[in-house]
Motif scaffolding. Structure first.
Motif, PDB file in Angstrom:
ATOM      1  N   GLU A 536       0.837  -1.194   0.000  1.00 59.37           N
ATOM      2  CA  GLU A 536       0.000   0.000   0.000  1.00 59.37           C
ATOM      3  C   GLU A 536       0.878   1.252   0.000  1.00 59.37           C
ATOM      4  O   GLU A 536       1.924   1.289   0.654  1.00 59.37           O
ATOM      5  CB  GLU A 536      -0.906   0.013   1.230  1.00 59.37           C
ATOM      6  N   LYS A 537       0.469   2.254  -0.731  1.00 62.84           N
ATOM      7  CA  LYS A 537       1.240   3.492  -0.770  1.00 62.84           C
ATOM      8  C   LYS A 537       1.221   4.167   0.598  1.00 62.84           C
ATOM      9  O   LYS A 537       0.279   3.975   1.383  1.00 62.84           O
ATOM     10  CB  LYS A 537       0.692   4.433  -1.837  1.00 62.84           C
ATOM     11  N   PRO A 538       2.233   4.948   0.916  1.00 59.84           N
ATOM     12  CA  PRO A 538       2.269   5.605   2.223  1.00 59.84           C
ATOM     13  C   PRO A 538       1.170   6.664   2.348  1.00 59.84           C
ATOM     14  O   PRO A 538       0.824   7.347   1.383  1.00 59.84           O
ATOM     15  CB  PRO A 538       3.654   6.274   2.252  1.00 59.84           C
ATOM     16  N   GLY A 539       0.632   6.747   3.546  1.00 55.77           N
ATOM     17  CA  GLY A 539      -0.273   7.843   3.864  1.00 55.77           C
ATOM     18  C   GLY A 539       0.493   8.973   4.530  1.00 55.77           C
ATOM     19  O   GLY A 539       1.509   8.736   5.203  1.00 55.77           O
ATOM     20  N   LEU A 586       8.999  20.190   7.804  1.00 53.76           N
ATOM     21  CA  LEU A 586       8.921  20.715   6.445  1.00 53.76           C
ATOM     22  C   LEU A 586       9.173  22.214   6.445  1.00 53.76           C
ATOM     23  O   LEU A 586       8.567  22.951   7.226  1.00 53.76           O
ATOM     24  CB  LEU A 586       7.543  20.444   5.832  1.00 53.76           C
ATOM     25  N   GLN A 587      10.065  22.654   5.585  1.00 49.31           N
ATOM     26  CA  GLN A 587      10.256  24.071   5.339  1.00 49.31           C
ATOM     27  C   GLN A 587       9.327  24.492   4.204  1.00 49.31           C
ATOM     28  O   GLN A 587       9.044  23.698   3.305  1.00 49.31           O
ATOM     29  CB  GLN A 587      11.711  24.362   4.970  1.00 49.31           C
ATOM     30  N   PRO A 588       8.842  25.698   4.221  1.00 46.44           N
ATOM     31  CA  PRO A 588       7.969  26.152   3.130  1.00 46.44           C
ATOM     32  C   PRO A 588       8.661  25.990   1.776  1.00 46.44           C
ATOM     33  O   PRO A 588       9.848  26.312   1.626  1.00 46.44           O
ATOM     34  CB  PRO A 588       7.735  27.628   3.458  1.00 46.44           C
ATOM     35  N   THR A 591       9.595  19.765  -0.943  1.00 45.42           N
ATOM     36  CA  THR A 591       8.786  18.654  -1.422  1.00 45.42           C
ATOM     37  C   THR A 591       9.243  17.370  -0.749  1.00 45.42           C
ATOM     38  O   THR A 591      10.446  17.141  -0.586  1.00 45.42           O
ATOM     39  CB  THR A 591       8.907  18.509  -2.944  1.00 45.42           C
ATOM     40  N   VAL A 592       8.294  16.548  -0.359  1.00 43.02           N
ATOM     41  CA  VAL A 592       8.591  15.230   0.201  1.00 43.02           C
ATOM     42  C   VAL A 592       8.089  14.171  -0.764  1.00 43.02           C
ATOM     43  O   VAL A 592       6.936  14.214  -1.212  1.00 43.02           O
ATOM     44  CB  VAL A 592       7.936  15.036   1.578  1.00 43.02           C
ATOM     45  N   LYS A 593       8.958  13.213  -1.107  1.00 43.36           N
ATOM     46  CA  LYS A 593       8.575  12.030  -1.863  1.00 43.36           C
ATOM     47  C   LYS A 593       8.706  10.830  -0.939  1.00 43.36           C
ATOM     48  O   LYS A 593       9.663  10.744  -0.163  1.00 43.36           O
ATOM     49  CB  LYS A 593       9.472  11.828  -3.090  1.00 43.36           C
ATOM     50  N   ALA A 594       7.769   9.910  -1.021  1.00 48.33           N
ATOM     51  CA  ALA A 594       7.819   8.724  -0.153  1.00 48.33           C
ATOM     52  C   ALA A 594       7.318   7.507  -0.912  1.00 48.33           C
ATOM     53  O   ALA A 594       6.428   7.609  -1.762  1.00 48.33           O
ATOM     54  CB  ALA A 594       6.990   8.937   1.104  1.00 48.33           C
ATOM     55  N   ILE A 595       7.934   6.355  -0.597  1.00 49.08           N
ATOM     56  CA  ILE A 595       7.532   5.096  -1.213  1.00 49.08           C
ATOM     57  C   ILE A 595       7.654   3.999  -0.162  1.00 49.08           C
ATOM     58  O   ILE A 595       8.576   3.998   0.658  1.00 49.08           O
ATOM     59  CB  ILE A 595       8.395   4.786  -2.456  1.00 49.08           C
ATOM     60  N   GLU A 608       3.777  12.156  -3.179  1.00 47.27           N
ATOM     61  CA  GLU A 608       4.564  13.387  -3.194  1.00 47.27           C
ATOM     62  C   GLU A 608       3.728  14.517  -2.605  1.00 47.27           C
ATOM     63  O   GLU A 608       2.534  14.641  -2.881  1.00 47.27           O
ATOM     64  CB  GLU A 608       4.969  13.717  -4.629  1.00 47.27           C
ATOM     65  N   TYR A 609       4.363  15.320  -1.775  1.00 45.47           N
ATOM     66  CA  TYR A 609       3.677  16.470  -1.184  1.00 45.47           C
ATOM     67  C   TYR A 609       4.637  17.653  -1.149  1.00 45.47           C
ATOM     68  O   TYR A 609       5.800  17.525  -0.760  1.00 45.47           O
ATOM     69  CB  TYR A 609       3.209  16.165   0.245  1.00 45.47           C
TER      70      TYR A 609
END
Length: 615
Positions: A536-539, A586-588, A591-595, A608-609
């Protein structure tokens, strides 16, 4: 065709002791003149014993109390046919140096006589036949087996041991073969590529670096003969501008260095015919070995250039036994026994031999132990070095063989220091499997022709028997090639019973059913489904202010890797291992990528956020 006169040598290997009474004890006279009095003689003996045995607390613990660098130099398809183990056919000064300054382990055994299952054992610390990694391979020859490609699926708590090292602060690099019977999660390595190197780490970061040498692989015996061009990258390791030609692109034989004389007196094992074809293949084996030694020398030179030689534990070993017919793929010692040399900082126990039994499943706990990381309880091996070393050495090693490319057999083995017991689960089937890949070796083709013409002797014909006994027992001390089955000899019934009982215990402990068809194994790994399970993809969960996030996946046992990309868009090379319940600030504009990825499952979809700047 080029002959390297400096490389051609057949001198007997000698372990040179670093113990010299004159240099270490301040004496200038010969040892005989040191013995002026009984007390002087006793003092000399005691001091020498302390030096030889390396039993001072400082010597024992100096490289274990910190996080030492660890370097693996991994050959492919190589039996202990090197000078430190008694075979001086090829000149290997770099391997010899490691042996002179390190410890030789003559009793290392792979869990399988072929690479992918063995590498699964090494990287997980689990027996391949207990986690679905026993068939060679899980994703190839499916057109012939009529089975879907799949991956081994260990229990959810099993991870690649490199993740534990990374969490302990190590930089991990693999150059470059993986072949684990499953896809490695992005969290396994900081880098795994043809250019991976400890030189890519942060300053002063401890490292675990692996360099694989494909030059000795079975395919190196195929005609036309020549060194593999891509293996030259080891001479320039750490550089990223090296042009690669392709995995199996070679030099011509005329362009290939001759490092071993073609008419050398090659040791021909009794199960192979002593012919010109066999001797030419043996020349290739030793010539490739000599070239690998030069490549190892290049890596060691880089380690010394970086001032890291005395802060690094160096392992040299092979992924299983030799490449020739009746070696690779079999569970005789010719297919399982691998050379192992470990060179410790400060030449700890230099020139010594440690004959304890070691299995590939012992590597994961041993590496963690050396790094000061307590091995997880689920590991099926035991540490033989380091802070968490087992107080008792092994009594047995275990091995298995199942499908080999397009053909299947089922055999299991247990071995102690002298005897090996083999159980054949397909006794109606002959020993020899006509594996197409192996039949590209000239000696294999010649053996088949000689078999059909009645030209093989009784020993060589053993491999071509049309059926197998249900059980086999060999006295390896007196029968190292495993040719004389003792199962029916009344003198050995006690040993037969002991090893058979041990095999039953082992099979039960690891959950191995050698009679299970591969189709049913796949169904078991997939929990009865008709397709491979997916992660399952990360939440993503935010804190109240939105300045930090938590990551989570509902797939039990999945590792989560993430990258933080600053506003300038420069993406890190490595994925960071996410620690459960830890907030990621998180700094303004970042971008965060996660798998997420559980071993044996399809990797989850990447999420990605990007945090926004306040208006």
């Amino acid at each position: 065709m080029r002959v390297d006169p400096d490389a051609i040598s057949f001198v007997k290997f000698e372990i040179t002791s670093s113990i010299s009474p004159q240099s270490h004890l301040g004496f200038r006279d010969s040892p005989a003149s040191l013995c002026g009095t009984y007390s002087q003689r006793l003092l000399v003996i005691l001091l020498l014993l302390v030096k030889v045995l390396g039993c001072t607390t400082a010597d024992n613990e100096s490289f274990l109390t910190e996080q030492p660098n660890i370097l693996w130099l991994v050959a492919e398809d190589l039996s202990p046919i090197i000078a430190p183990f008694g075979d001086s056919t090829a000149y290997t000064p770099n391997i010899n140096r490691l042996a002179n300054e390190g410890v030789r382990y003559p009793s290392l055994f792979s869990t399988h006589g072929v690479c992918a299952p063995s590498r699964a054992a090494i990287i997980t610390g689990m027996y391949p036949s207990g986690i679905g990694a026993n068939h060679m391979r899980t994703n190839s020859n499916m057109d012939m087996t009529r089975l879907p490609a799949y991956e081994a699926v260990p229990p959810s708590h099993v991870r690649m041991f490199t993740e534990y090292l990374r969490e302990a602060g190590y930089y991990t690099s693999n150059n470059s073969k993986q072949d684990y019977q499953f896809r490695a999660p992005v969290t396994a390595w900081d880098e795994s590529s043809n250019f991976a190197h400890w030189r890519n780490r942060e300053a002063d970061q401890p490292f675990f670096s692996v360099f694989n040498f494909n030059i000795t692989h079975e395919s190196g015996l195929f005609e036309p003969y020549g060194f593999k061009i891509d293996e030259n990258r080891h001479y320039e390791s750490g550089e990223r501008q090296v042009e690669l030609a392709g995995w199996n692109v070679r030099l011509s034989e005329e362009e290939t260095d001759i490092l071993v004389l073609k008419d050398a007196d090659f040791p021909v094992p009794p199960y192979l015919p002593d012919t010109e074809t066999t001797r030419r293949d043996l020349w290739k084996v030793y010539n490739n070995l000599a070239e690998m030694d030069r490549q190892i020398g290049a890596i060691l030179d880089q380690l010394e250039e970086d001032g890291l030689f005395e802060n690094t534990i160096i392992f040299f070993y092979a992924d299983h036994g030799g490449p020739l017919p009746r070696q690779k793929r079999l569970i005789y010692d010719s297919g399982l026994n691998s050379p192992l040399i470990i060179r410790f900082p400060k030449k700890y126990k230099a020139g010594s031999i440690d004959d304890q039994l070691i299995s590939f499943v012992d590597f994961a706990p041993t590496l963690l132990s050396l790094a000061g990381v307590e091995p997880p309880e689920h590991l099926q091996g035991q540490a033989f070095l380091g802070e968490y070393a087992s107080p008792e050495p092994r009594t047995y090693i275990h091995a298995a063989t199942d499908r080999l490319d397009e053909l299947t057999d089922s055999r299991r083995a247990v071995r102690d220091q002298q005897f090996k017991y083999i159980r054949n689960y397909r006794p109606e089937q002959g020993y020899y499997l006509p594996v197409a890949y192996r039949e590209q070796i000239p000696t294999m083709n010649e053996m088949l022709s000689m078999r059909d013409s009645g030209l093989l002797d009784d020993i060589q014909m053993q491999w071509f028997r049309e059926s197998k006994p249900e059980e086999e027992l060999f006295d390896l001390e007196n029968d190292p090639h495993e040719l004389n089955n003792l199962v029916k000899n009344p003198e050995y019934q006690s040993k037969l019973s002991e090893l058979s009982t041990e095999m039953d215990r082992w099979l039960t402990e690891i959950g191995d059913d050698p009679t299970l068809p591969e189709k049913e194994l796949i169904s078991k790994l997939w929990d009865g489904a008709d397709q491979q399970p997916a992660t399952e993809k990360p939440g993503i969960h935010f804190n109240r202010s939105g300045s930090a996030i938590l990551l989570h996946t509902s797939t039990e046992g999945a590792s989560i890797g993430y990258k933080i990309i600053p506003e300038n868009g420069l993406e890190p090379d490595s994925w960071t291992i996410y620690s459960e319940s830890n907030f990621i600030p998180l700094q303004p504009g970042t971008t965060v990528k996660a798998i997420a990825h559980r071993i044996g499952f399809i990797p989850g979809e990447m999420v990605e956020y990007t945090s926004t700047r306040p208006k």
